[in-house]
Design a protein around this motif. Structure first.
Motif, PDB file in Angstrom:
ATOM      1  N   TYR A  67     -26.798  -2.576  -7.846  1.00 59.05           N
ATOM      2  CA  TYR A  67     -26.791  -2.159  -9.241  1.00 59.05           C
ATOM      3  C   TYR A  67     -28.129  -1.541  -9.625  1.00 59.05           C
ATOM      4  CZ  TYR A  67     -22.437  -4.618  -9.268  1.00 59.05           C
ATOM      5  OH  TYR A  67     -21.155  -5.008  -8.970  1.00 59.05           O
ATOM      6  N   GLU A  68     -28.056  -0.645 -10.598  1.00 60.76           N
ATOM      7  CA  GLU A  68     -29.224   0.131 -10.999  1.00 60.76           C
ATOM      8  C   GLU A  68     -29.556  -0.124 -12.461  1.00 60.76           C
ATOM      9  OE1 GLU A  68     -28.511   4.253 -10.252  1.00 60.76           O
ATOM     10  OE2 GLU A  68     -28.304   3.992  -8.080  1.00 60.76           O
ATOM     11  N   SER A  69     -30.840   0.032 -12.784  1.00 54.23           N
ATOM     12  CA  SER A  69     -31.262  -0.008 -14.176  1.00 54.23           C
ATOM     13  C   SER A  69     -30.721   1.225 -14.898  1.00 54.23           C
ATOM     14  CB  SER A  69     -32.791  -0.055 -14.256  1.00 54.23           C
ATOM     15  OG  SER A  69     -33.355   1.109 -13.669  1.00 54.23           O
ATOM     16  N   GLY A  70     -30.838   1.235 -16.216  1.00 57.19           N
ATOM     17  CA  GLY A  70     -30.215   2.288 -17.007  1.00 57.19           C
ATOM     18  C   GLY A  70     -30.865   3.649 -16.890  1.00 57.19           C
ATOM     19  N   GLY A  71     -32.085   3.712 -16.337  1.00 56.15           N
ATOM     20  CA  GLY A  71     -32.765   4.992 -16.242  1.00 56.15           C
ATOM     21  C   GLY A  71     -33.425   5.412 -17.543  1.00 56.15           C
ATOM     22  N   THR A  72     -33.681   4.451 -18.430  1.00 56.47           N
ATOM     23  CA  THR A  72     -34.290   4.765 -19.721  1.00 56.47           C
ATOM     24  C   THR A  72     -35.708   5.279 -19.572  1.00 56.47           C
ATOM     25  OG1 THR A  72     -32.933   3.069 -20.792  1.00 56.47           O
ATOM     26  CG2 THR A  72     -34.895   3.797 -21.980  1.00 56.47           C
ATOM     27  N   THR A  73     -36.453   4.770 -18.599  1.00 56.24           N
ATOM     28  CA  THR A  73     -37.868   5.123 -18.452  1.00 56.24           C
ATOM     29  C   THR A  73     -38.140   5.833 -17.136  1.00 56.24           C
ATOM     30  OG1 THR A  73     -38.338   2.917 -17.528  1.00 56.24           O
ATOM     31  CG2 THR A  73     -38.616   3.204 -19.905  1.00 56.24           C
ATOM     32  N   GLY A  74     -37.201   6.617 -16.657  1.00 60.09           N
ATOM     33  CA  GLY A  74     -37.409   7.360 -15.417  1.00 60.09           C
ATOM     34  C   GLY A  74     -36.288   7.119 -14.431  1.00 60.09           C
ATOM     35  N   ASP A  80     -20.753   7.520 -19.178  1.00 62.51           N
ATOM     36  CA  ASP A  80     -21.992   7.820 -18.449  1.00 62.51           C
ATOM     37  C   ASP A  80     -23.155   7.748 -19.435  1.00 62.51           C
ATOM     38  OD1 ASP A  80     -24.121   8.780 -17.017  1.00 62.51           O
ATOM     39  OD2 ASP A  80     -23.184  10.655 -16.413  1.00 62.51           O
ATOM     40  N   PRO A  81     -23.826   6.608 -19.539  1.00 54.95           N
ATOM     41  CA  PRO A  81     -24.880   6.466 -20.553  1.00 54.95           C
ATOM     42  C   PRO A  81     -26.082   7.362 -20.289  1.00 54.95           C
ATOM     43  CG  PRO A  81     -24.911   4.585 -19.063  1.00 54.95           C
ATOM     44  CD  PRO A  81     -23.683   5.384 -18.725  1.00 54.95           C
ATOM     45  N   ARG A  82     -26.310   7.719 -19.037  1.00 54.71           N
ATOM     46  CA  ARG A  82     -27.474   8.560 -18.729  1.00 54.71           C
ATOM     47  C   ARG A  82     -27.291   9.973 -19.270  1.00 54.71           C
ATOM     48  NH1 ARG A  82     -27.901   6.415 -12.527  1.00 54.71           N
ATOM     49  NH2 ARG A  82     -28.592   4.301 -13.026  1.00 54.71           N
ATOM     50  N   TRP A  83     -26.041  10.440 -19.352  1.00 48.14           N
ATOM     51  CA  TRP A  83     -25.798  11.782 -19.872  1.00 48.14           C
ATOM     52  C   TRP A  83     -26.143  11.833 -21.356  1.00 48.14           C
ATOM     53  CZ3 TRP A  83     -26.034  16.407 -18.561  1.00 48.14           C
ATOM     54  CH2 TRP A  83     -25.426  17.446 -19.290  1.00 48.14           C
ATOM     55  N   ILE A  84     -25.758  10.802 -22.110  1.00 51.17           N
ATOM     56  CA  ILE A  84     -26.110  10.763 -23.527  1.00 51.17           C
ATOM     57  C   ILE A  84     -27.621  10.742 -23.697  1.00 51.17           C
ATOM     58  CG2 ILE A  84     -26.073   9.326 -25.601  1.00 51.17           C
ATOM     59  CD1 ILE A  84     -23.250   8.733 -25.205  1.00 51.17           C
ATOM     60  N   LYS A  85     -28.317   9.987 -22.871  1.00 50.30           N
ATOM     61  CA  LYS A  85     -29.784   9.934 -22.974  1.00 50.30           C
ATOM     62  C   LYS A  85     -30.401  11.300 -22.696  1.00 50.30           C
ATOM     63  CE  LYS A  85     -30.110   5.031 -21.846  1.00 50.30           C
ATOM     64  NZ  LYS A  85     -30.586   3.995 -20.919  1.00 50.30           N
ATOM     65  N   GLN A  86     -29.839  12.034 -21.736  1.00 53.30           N
ATOM     66  CA  GLN A  86     -30.338  13.373 -21.472  1.00 53.30           C
ATOM     67  C   GLN A  86     -30.118  14.295 -22.668  1.00 53.30           C
ATOM     68  OE1 GLN A  86     -29.600  15.445 -17.809  1.00 53.30           O
ATOM     69  NE2 GLN A  86     -29.374  13.555 -16.637  1.00 53.30           N
ATOM     70  N   LEU A  87     -28.955  14.193 -23.269  1.00 53.14           N
ATOM     71  CA  LEU A  87     -28.663  15.022 -24.436  1.00 53.14           C
ATOM     72  C   LEU A  87     -29.643  14.725 -25.574  1.00 53.14           C
ATOM     73  CD1 LEU A  87     -24.750  14.789 -24.499  1.00 53.14           C
ATOM     74  CD2 LEU A  87     -26.128  16.757 -23.780  1.00 53.14           C
ATOM     75  N   ILE A  88     -29.878  13.440 -25.823  1.00 54.04           N
ATOM     76  CA  ILE A  88     -30.798  13.055 -26.899  1.00 54.04           C
ATOM     77  C   ILE A  88     -32.214  13.510 -26.570  1.00 54.04           C
ATOM     78  CG2 ILE A  88     -31.827  11.102 -28.123  1.00 54.04           C
ATOM     79  CD1 ILE A  88     -29.153   9.630 -27.717  1.00 54.04           C
ATOM     80  N   ALA A  89     -32.637  13.355 -25.303  1.00 57.89           N
ATOM     81  CA  ALA A  89     -34.000  13.712 -24.913  1.00 57.89           C
ATOM     82  C   ALA A  89     -34.282  15.190 -25.141  1.00 57.89           C
ATOM     83  CB  ALA A  89     -34.235  13.342 -23.454  1.00 57.89           C
ATOM     84  N   GLY A 111     -32.871  16.973 -27.446  1.00 60.68           N
ATOM     85  CA  GLY A 111     -32.624  17.293 -28.840  1.00 60.68           C
ATOM     86  C   GLY A 111     -31.215  17.717 -29.165  1.00 60.68           C
ATOM     87  N   ASP A 112     -30.302  17.541 -28.247  1.00 63.88           N
ATOM     88  CA  ASP A 112     -28.915  17.959 -28.454  1.00 63.88           C
ATOM     89  C   ASP A 112     -28.127  16.806 -29.060  1.00 63.88           C
ATOM     90  OD1 ASP A 112     -26.490  19.196 -28.435  1.00 63.88           O
ATOM     91  OD2 ASP A 112     -26.538  19.794 -26.328  1.00 63.88           O
ATOM     92  N   THR A 113     -28.474  16.450 -30.277  1.00 63.91           N
ATOM     93  CA  THR A 113     -27.849  15.287 -30.906  1.00 63.91           C
ATOM     94  C   THR A 113     -26.381  15.542 -31.250  1.00 63.91           C
ATOM     95  OG1 THR A 113     -28.723  16.040 -33.031  1.00 63.91           O
ATOM     96  CG2 THR A 113     -30.022  14.409 -31.825  1.00 63.91           C
ATOM     97  N   ALA A 114     -26.025  16.818 -31.498  1.00 62.93           N
ATOM     98  CA  ALA A 114     -24.630  17.115 -31.831  1.00 62.93           C
ATOM     99  C   ALA A 114     -23.722  16.823 -30.647  1.00 62.93           C
ATOM    100  CB  ALA A 114     -24.500  18.571 -32.265  1.00 62.93           C
ATOM    101  N   ASP A 115     -24.115  17.253 -29.453  1.00 63.32           N
ATOM    102  CA  ASP A 115     -23.299  16.979 -28.273  1.00 63.32           C
ATOM    103  C   ASP A 115     -23.309  15.492 -27.935  1.00 63.32           C
ATOM    104  OD1 ASP A 115     -22.168  19.376 -27.766  1.00 63.32           O
ATOM    105  OD2 ASP A 115     -23.472  19.942 -26.098  1.00 63.32           O
ATOM    106  N   ALA A 116     -24.455  14.828 -28.162  1.00 63.18           N
ATOM    107  CA  ALA A 116     -24.512  13.384 -27.929  1.00 63.18           C
ATOM    108  C   ALA A 116     -23.536  12.659 -28.844  1.00 63.18           C
ATOM    109  CB  ALA A 116     -25.931  12.862 -28.154  1.00 63.18           C
ATOM    110  N   GLU A 156     -32.315   4.774 -26.222  1.00 64.60           N
ATOM    111  CA  GLU A 156     -31.221   3.858 -25.917  1.00 64.60           C
ATOM    112  C   GLU A 156     -29.883   4.561 -25.834  1.00 64.60           C
ATOM    113  OE1 GLU A 156     -31.247   0.395 -28.542  1.00 64.60           O
ATOM    114  OE2 GLU A 156     -31.902  -0.697 -26.771  1.00 64.60           O
ATOM    115  N   GLY A 157     -29.612   5.507 -26.706  1.00 63.42           N
ATOM    116  CA  GLY A 157     -28.298   6.130 -26.693  1.00 63.42           C
ATOM    117  C   GLY A 157     -27.217   5.129 -27.034  1.00 63.42           C
ATOM    118  N   VAL A 158     -26.306   4.878 -26.087  1.00 64.93           N
ATOM    119  CA  VAL A 158     -25.262   3.880 -26.315  1.00 64.93           C
ATOM    120  C   VAL A 158     -25.438   2.673 -25.386  1.00 64.93           C
ATOM    121  CG1 VAL A 158     -23.602   5.569 -27.141  1.00 64.93           C
ATOM    122  CG2 VAL A 158     -23.657   4.984 -24.696  1.00 64.93           C
TER     123      VAL A 158
END
Length: 363
Positions: free
Chosen positions: A94-101, A164-173, A175-180, A360-362
């Motif tokens: 299992y892997e961490s969420g990838g929040t910090t890298g 896929d929580p990492r995809w939402i984090k990428q969108l937020i990072a 600035g694509d909040t609409a797609d997130a 955090e995203g979701v």
């Protein structure tokens, strides 16, 4: 022959001598016959002798925070050589969420995972047979597997969705909040289809997704009609939101949280009694998972009721992750009788961690 004190006991049993436990743990992880290749190799650069110098829980302070090294360690190097037979059966990687890298990877052994699940079992003991809806990550995230095992314990099936929580984090990072936002609503659309067509008694999800369910009146009605228990985890829930969920939106449904991390291979459970002000308290299963709350600048333990940075320790024969500063702040609370470390309350994220913005995203 190594001490039987390292064998898992019933969930919640803190009745072990802490010094005996720590000494046996060091002997296990730093002996050539039983330790993992990673820790046997890493011991050469620690600057101290873990077996001779780490005799108490406080001595774990000698360890550096090595958790970032788990981003690229071969998982075979994390398996203690002393594990045999059923103890050696692996539930998953299992892997961490990838929040910090880049994500960190950990080996989850089956016996440990069943123990970790049992720590929260008393919340579910009287629910009986029912199905589970898990609006959670799966794939490399342990959250989904815990939900699958929870469903089996209740002799039901698990319904789940693509997330896929990492995809939402990428969108937020970027600035694509609409797609997130569109992606998050897509998740709720999937959950809505299950809730409207299937029998579900247990809902497992994250606070941001539970909030989105609460925005749809028809879903609130469906949850009120058939859900008998809501378990939240994977992201933070502030005290005001928790109170609104419990008192106004889902007043007849037990709502309990789990606070944990892949970096400790498990979680703490929400205590039955809140702190004054309605703050949820989380207890880890000592001595296997142990919390501290420290001053971010000095590393010294804060006093009960004070706020600081959470330090997590996983201390079992299955893995050793000591002295790991998490990306969370919390109030220090009194532990359960006989437990090492402390309990935590009012947990929330820091804004920056290891020079990364915390998103955090979701999840």
């Amino acid at each position: 022959m190594f001490s039987a004190v390292l064998d898992l006991t019933a969930a919640g049993d803190a009745a072990v001598d802490p010094d005996e436990y720590i000494s046996a743990l060091m002997a296990w992880h730093f002996s050539a016959e039983t330790g993992s290749p990673y820790w046997l190799r890493r011991a050469r650069s620690l600057g101290f002798d873990p077996v001779a110098d780490v005799r108490t829980f406080a001595d774990l302070d000698l360890f550096p925070n090595v958790i970032n090294e788990f981003r690229d360690i071969p998982v075979e190097d994390l398996i203690p050589r002393g594990l045999e037979g059923a103890d050696r059966e692996i539930a998953g990687i299992y892997e961490s969420g990838g929040t910090t890298g880049a994500p960190k990877r950990f080996v989850m052994f089956d016996r440990w995972m069943e123990f970790a699940l049992s720590w929260d079992e008393f919340h579910y003991a009287d629910l009986g047979t029912m199905n589970t809806l898990a609006i959670t990550p799966s794939g490399p995230h342990m959250f989904g597997e815990f939900a699958s095992r929870r469903a089996r314990r209740h002799h039901g099936v698990k319904f789940t969705i693509d997330l896929d929580p990492r995809w939402i984090k990428q969108l937020i990072a970027r600035g694509d909040t609409a797609d997130a936002d569109r992606y998050a609503e897509h998740l709720i659309d999937q959950a809505a289809q299950i809730l409207s067509t299937q029998s579900v008694g247990i809902l497992v999800t994250t606070p941001p997704l539970l909030e989105r369910i609460a925005r749809r009146a028809e879903l609130v009605d469906l949850v009120r009609k058939q859900i008998r228990f809501i378990c939240w985890s994977g992201a933070h829930m502030d005290a005001d939101s928790r109170d609104i969920f419990k008192q106004e939106i889902f007043p007849e449904i037990p709502l309990k949280g789990l606070y944990g991390s892949t970096t400790i291979l498990g979680m703490s459970r929400e205590r039955s009694e809140d702190l004054p002000g309605g703050l949820a308290v989380f207890d880890p299963p000592s001595p296997y998972i142990v919390f501290r709350v420290v001053h971010p600048e000095t590393g010294a333990d804060v006093n009960v009721g004070e706020r600081g940075q959470v330090v997590m320790n996983h201390l079992s024969k299955y893995a050793l992750m000591p002295n790991n500063r998490e990306r969370d702040v919390a109030l220090m609370a009194e532990p359960l009788p006989g437990a090492l470390g402390c309990a935590v309350a009012d947990v929330g994220p820091v804004t920056m961690f290891d020079n990364h913005s915390v998103i955090e995203g979701v999840y």
